[in-house]
Design an enzyme around this catalytic site. Structure first.
Site, mmCIF file in Angstrom:
data_model
loop_
_atom_site.group_PDB
_atom_site.id
_atom_site.type_symbol
_atom_site.label_atom_id
_atom_site.label_comp_id
_atom_site.label_asym_id
_atom_site.label_seq_id
_atom_site.Cartn_x
_atom_site.Cartn_y
_atom_site.Cartn_z
ATOM 1 N N HIS A 235 -15.574 1.028 8.568
ATOM 2 C CA HIS A 235 -14.337 0.352 8.155
ATOM 3 C C HIS A 235 -13.303 0.268 9.261
ATOM 4 O O HIS A 235 -12.168 -0.142 8.988
ATOM 5 C CB HIS A 235 -13.691 1.070 6.973
ATOM 6 C CG HIS A 235 -14.505 1.056 5.724
ATOM 7 N ND1 HIS A 235 -14.338 0.130 4.727
ATOM 8 C CD2 HIS A 235 -15.511 1.854 5.320
ATOM 9 C CE1 HIS A 235 -15.194 0.367 3.749
ATOM 10 N NE2 HIS A 235 -15.920 1.415 4.087
ATOM 11 N N LYS B 59 1.038 -2.616 2.479
ATOM 12 C CA LYS B 59 -0.160 -1.999 3.052
ATOM 13 C C LYS B 59 0.279 -0.685 3.687
ATOM 14 O O LYS B 59 1.474 -0.437 3.823
ATOM 15 C CB LYS B 59 -0.782 -2.922 4.106
ATOM 16 C CG LYS B 59 0.252 -3.451 5.111
ATOM 17 C CD LYS B 59 -0.334 -4.466 6.068
ATOM 18 C CE LYS B 59 -0.571 -5.837 5.484
ATOM 19 N NZ LYS B 59 -1.962 -6.207 5.281
ATOM 20 N N ARG B 60 -0.671 0.171 4.066
ATOM 21 C CA ARG B 60 -0.286 1.390 4.760
ATOM 22 C C ARG B 60 0.565 1.062 5.987
ATOM 23 O O ARG B 60 0.428 -0.013 6.578
ATOM 24 C CB ARG B 60 -1.530 2.187 5.182
ATOM 25 C CG ARG B 60 -2.137 2.978 4.059
ATOM 26 C CD ARG B 60 -1.125 3.929 3.439
ATOM 27 N NE ARG B 60 -0.882 5.047 4.322
ATOM 28 C CZ ARG B 60 -1.430 6.241 4.207
ATOM 29 N NH1 ARG B 60 -2.245 6.505 3.194
ATOM 30 N NH2 ARG B 60 -1.158 7.198 5.051
ATOM 31 N N LYS C 187 -0.753 -2.655 12.146
ATOM 32 C CA LYS C 187 -0.439 -3.630 11.106
ATOM 33 C C LYS C 187 0.905 -4.318 11.374
ATOM 34 O O LYS C 187 1.253 -5.298 10.757
ATOM 35 C CB LYS C 187 -0.425 -2.951 9.734
ATOM 36 C CG LYS C 187 -1.801 -2.382 9.336
ATOM 37 C CD LYS C 187 -1.744 -1.705 7.974
ATOM 38 C CE LYS C 187 -3.016 -0.970 7.609
ATOM 39 N NZ LYS C 187 -4.073 -1.867 7.082
ATOM 40 N N THR D 97 -7.825 -6.323 2.373
ATOM 41 C CA THR D 97 -8.188 -6.797 1.040
ATOM 42 C C THR D 97 -6.927 -7.241 0.285
ATOM 43 O O THR D 97 -7.013 -8.049 -0.637
ATOM 44 C CB THR D 97 -8.914 -5.696 0.224
ATOM 45 O OG1 THR D 97 -8.203 -4.465 0.381
ATOM 46 C CG2 THR D 97 -10.335 -5.519 0.711
ATOM 47 N N LYS E 174 -6.077 -10.435 -2.396
ATOM 48 C CA LYS E 174 -5.356 -10.343 -3.675
ATOM 49 C C LYS E 174 -4.196 -11.331 -3.697
ATOM 50 O O LYS E 174 -3.953 -12.013 -4.698
ATOM 51 C CB LYS E 174 -4.817 -8.912 -3.873
ATOM 52 C CG LYS E 174 -5.920 -7.885 -4.077
ATOM 53 C CD LYS E 174 -5.458 -6.437 -3.835
ATOM 54 C CE LYS E 174 -6.684 -5.560 -3.608
ATOM 55 N NZ LYS E 174 -6.368 -4.243 -3.010
#
Ligand code: 26Q
Length: 749
Positions: free
Chosen positions: A310, A490-491, A496, A597, A601
């Site tokens: 991952h 998100k985290r 990110k 992911t 969504k």
């Protein structure tokens, strides 16, 4: 139905029950109905083993999957209650960090719905991920319990003994039944708990005695591993999980009347990242204890274990010092050494060694040598694994590699969280999409239909009003439902790039101060937890919270923009935020996000993606076409070349008229009035001297494309058409499709 349970448990009518009691009654009803469903049987059984299952609340999805929703809703209404009230009384089990854990939960829903003989195996943490609280614009952590007197867990009474050298503990098996959609069969989550686990070890916040493993093993999900005691505890946890699992798997093989040698014919074990990788040597150890020669045992185990990767972030690739394993699991080290020798005999190159030159056990390498399958989680990610990160392995085992692009369960992420949109879809294409997501494609037939586009915009508007209402009741935020909802959930991680979003916000703030007003107000929404020991991530949260106050306290700017950082972002929050998003921020540095992911969504719920060509964004872009999403930033090849050459220097971007004032604003008076100079200074220093994930590199392009997006938003018809195309093309991202691929190409159940 519910009334009988209310009478039985509380000796009163449903109407007289509190919401908590009514929830309790519904829990009992669901547990009884789910337990009665058959479990699919087959030649081969799947054990999906994972340190995380981020299932979220289970009441609504159980009612939905069991087909009880309407009846229970009616019964509750007659008693003056609603399912939403019951759901508020349900604690969320936060048994995961983020994407990897949530993926495992979506997979369980698909496995159950498709009727495959497969189950999840993991740990029963009493406190999952910490509860996040903000105080003085900083994140603090508190334990987040979810196990009440009555919970989703069922005690099986089955126990397994686990040895750590001279010490021994007992694992107890609990199960959660997971009904498939349509209510025809069920799967199970099988979670091991430590007998004698002791919550009184917890002191201030989430600190506890990390060395008392006889009492702490299943207290928390991944405790802070910034010190050695934390790292060792992680190994203890992992071995506890895999040792219980291996014993259970062999016990069930025997119950089916099969010999140990049949393991690879009857069992497949999917290893979710390297956290459960010790199951390989543990199974080999148990098979040899059962009398099987070592090489034969290694062969049998290799033919039943499959590994999913991952991440390509170097710091997330697990390597355990031999000394640590020697201390925690001395019985396993001889097995690992022998596996290492076997691998080195065939492949002597140092970059392929399980025990590397630093005397560390490289867990992923063990999985690849002694597993039959390796998969990445999105097309680009798999390509990067094959061509760079794992290239030496791809050269020797090309047949083991494949891609399985992630997916999400549409039952939770559309039907459950956005019933109005689900109804809109069903009225046009029928109900089939709930179990055959490809059918969504037919929605594209309505992309030019003005009435449908109008209705779609209306549904989005009412989801935004619902979120505004929820935010006012949960956090006391007041947001304008007519503003654009720009969402990054998100985290918190540097790659990110929440910090890049912050720099855009600072840019916008300065524009507004200078009289350049946006076409309409904007609401910037964030949800993110930072790992407790990840200093820079916490600094970024601090800076965003400070900026939120700077904006709020400026009457000139606050009419035009608002920043909302929700506290304790979790699955429950996601279910509220996702339906209301206009803009989906997917802005990771290209090559760093394995898949994502949340991007799926949000797309499924009609948000338009603002993203880099990273992870599954690449596939989203191919499906919807470049005119239906907003791409920016450097491509993965360019980024990887910059790393390879060590050629990125943030100063050359910082020292430009556009960017310098934005970064400097972090240390300007309005920010220092809200926050802490040390934390803001650290972020400033990092951005100007290191910026390892290159936020400044893509900032200019990000600003340009985001501006375009806000301008395009004003053409509501054409925006709605893009929304419709995104929803129609999202069918590919159903986890049913993903699971069917796993089954067809890897598991063959
Ligand atoms: C490793 C070593 C020591 C301590 C902790 C860890 C650790 C813990 C959790 C490493 C990684 C994780 C979680 C990773 C994760 O969630 N990855 C995400 O997986 C998703 C599902 O495949 C992808 O969509 C995301 O892109 C990926 O970031």
């Amino acid at each position: 139905m519910l009334s009988e349970w209310a009478e039985k448990k509380f000796h009163k009518s449903l109407a007289d029950c509190s919401a908590a009691e009514a929830y309790d009654a519904a829990l009992s009803l669901c547990k009884e109905r789910a337990a009665a469903l058959p479990r699919p049987q087959g030649e081969r059984r799947l054990y999906y083993i994972s340190a995380e299952f981020l299932v979220g609340k289970l009441l609504s999805s159980s009612l939905m999957n069991l087909g009880l929703w309407d009846a229970v809703e009616a019964e509750l209404a007659a008693a003056g209650k609603s399912i939403a009230q019951l759901e508020d009384a349900e604690p969320e089990p936060s048994l995961g960090n983020g994407g990897l854990g949530r993926l495992a939960a979506c997979f369980m829903d698909s496995i159950a719905t498709l009727g495959l003989p497969g189950e999840g195996v993991g740990l029963c943490y009493h406190y999952g991920l910490f509860r996040q609280l903000f105080s003085h614009n900083c994140q603090t952590e508190q334990p987040d319990g979810w196990i009440e007197e009555e919970s989703w867990l069922r005690d099986t009474g089955r126990r397994y003994r686990v040895r750590f050298g001279a010490r021994q503990v007992t694992g107890r098996l609990y199960e959660i039944d997971l009904p498939g959609y349509g209510g025809k069969s069920r799967s199970r989550l099988r979670l091991f708990d430590l007998e004698g686990v002791d919550p009184s070890l917890i002191r201030d916040g989430i600190t506890f005695d990390k060395t008392d493993i006889e009492h702490n093993l299943t207290l928390f999900l991944y405790p802070d591993d910034s010190d050695r005691a934390g790292r060792l505890l992680r190994v203890y946890q992992q071995y506890f999980m895999v040792s219980c699992a291996a014993q259970m798997i062999l016990e069930e093989l025997a119950q089916r009347g099969e010999a140990l040698s049949q393991l690879d014919k009857r069992v497949v074990i999917q290893i979710n990242d390297t956290h459960p990788s010790m199951i390989i040597p543990e199974l080999v150890r148990l098979l040899t204890e059962g009398g099987m020669p070592f090489e034969e045992a290694a062969g049998v185990v290799s033919r039943c274990c499959a590994y999913t990767n991952h991440t390509i972030l170097a710091e997330a690739l697990e390597r355990w010092p031999v000394a640590d394993l020697e201390e925690v699991v001395p019985q396993l080290m001889p097995v690992i050494r022998r596996l290492d020798r076997l691998a080195k005999l065939r492949y002597p190159q140092p970059e392929l060694a399980i025990i590397d030159g630093q005397n560390q056990v490289q867990m992923a390498r063990m999985d690849i040598h002694f597993g039959f399958s390796v998969n990445g989680v999105a097309a680009l990610h798999t390509e990067i694994l094959e061509q760079s990160e794992l290239a030496p392995f791809y050269r020797i085992y090309p047949e083991k590699f494949s891609n399985k692009t992630n997916g999400i369960t549409f039952r939770r992420w559309l039907l459950g969280c956005n019933p109005a949109l689900a109804g809109f879809i069903s009225r046009r294409i029928g109900e089939g999409w709930k179990q055959d997501a490809d059918a969504l494609g037919r929605l594209a037939d309505w992309k030019e239909d003005p009435a449908s586009l109008e209705e779609l915009l209306g549904i989005k508007a009412s989801s935004k009003r619902a979120l505004a209402e929820y935010l006012s009741q949960n956090g006391g935020f007041s947001v304008d439902p007519d503003s654009v909802f720009d969402i990054q959930i998100k985290r918190l991680h540097e790659y990110k790039r929440q910090q890049m979003n912050l720099l855009y916000i600072i840019w916008k703030y300065r524009q507004i101060k200078a009289g350049q007003l946006p076409p309409r107000p904007i609401t910037f929404l964030f949800g993110a937890k930072a790992a407790p020991a990840y200093r820079l991530a916490k600094d970024i949260i601090h800076a965003i919270l400070c900026m939120a106050q700077v904006v709020a306290q400026d009457p000139q700017v606050s009419r035009w923009m608002k920043i909302v950082f929700v506290e304790n972002y979790n699955v429950t929050w996601a279910e509220k935020l996702v339906p209301a998003a206009d803009i989906s921020e997917q802005i990771s540095l290209a090559s760093k996000e394995a898949s994502g992911t949340g991007n799926m969504k949000l797309m499924l719920n009609g948000a338009l993606t603002l993203g880099t060509l990273d992870g599954a964004n690449v596939e989203i872009s191919q499906l919807v076409g470049e005119e239906n999403l907003y791409l920016f930033g450097r491509r993965s090849e360019e980024v990887m070349a910059l790393y390879a050459k060590g050629a990125y220097d943030p100063r050359s971007y910082y020292k430009t008229p556009l960017i310098e004032p934005l970064v400097d604003f972090l240390l300007a008076k309005p920010m220092l009035e809200q926050g802490d100079a040390e934390q803001l200074g650290r972020l400033y220093q990092d951005l100007t001297h290191k910026d390892w994930f290159m936020a400044l590199l893509d900032l200019e392009d990000y600003i340009r494309v985001k501006e375009q997006m806000f301008a395009d938003y004003e053409d509501r018809q054409s925006w709605a058409k893009k929304m419709m195309i995104n929803i129609a093309q999202a069918g590919y991202f159903s986890s049913d499709r993903t699971i069917e691929e796993y089954n067809r190409e890897i598991w063959k159940l």
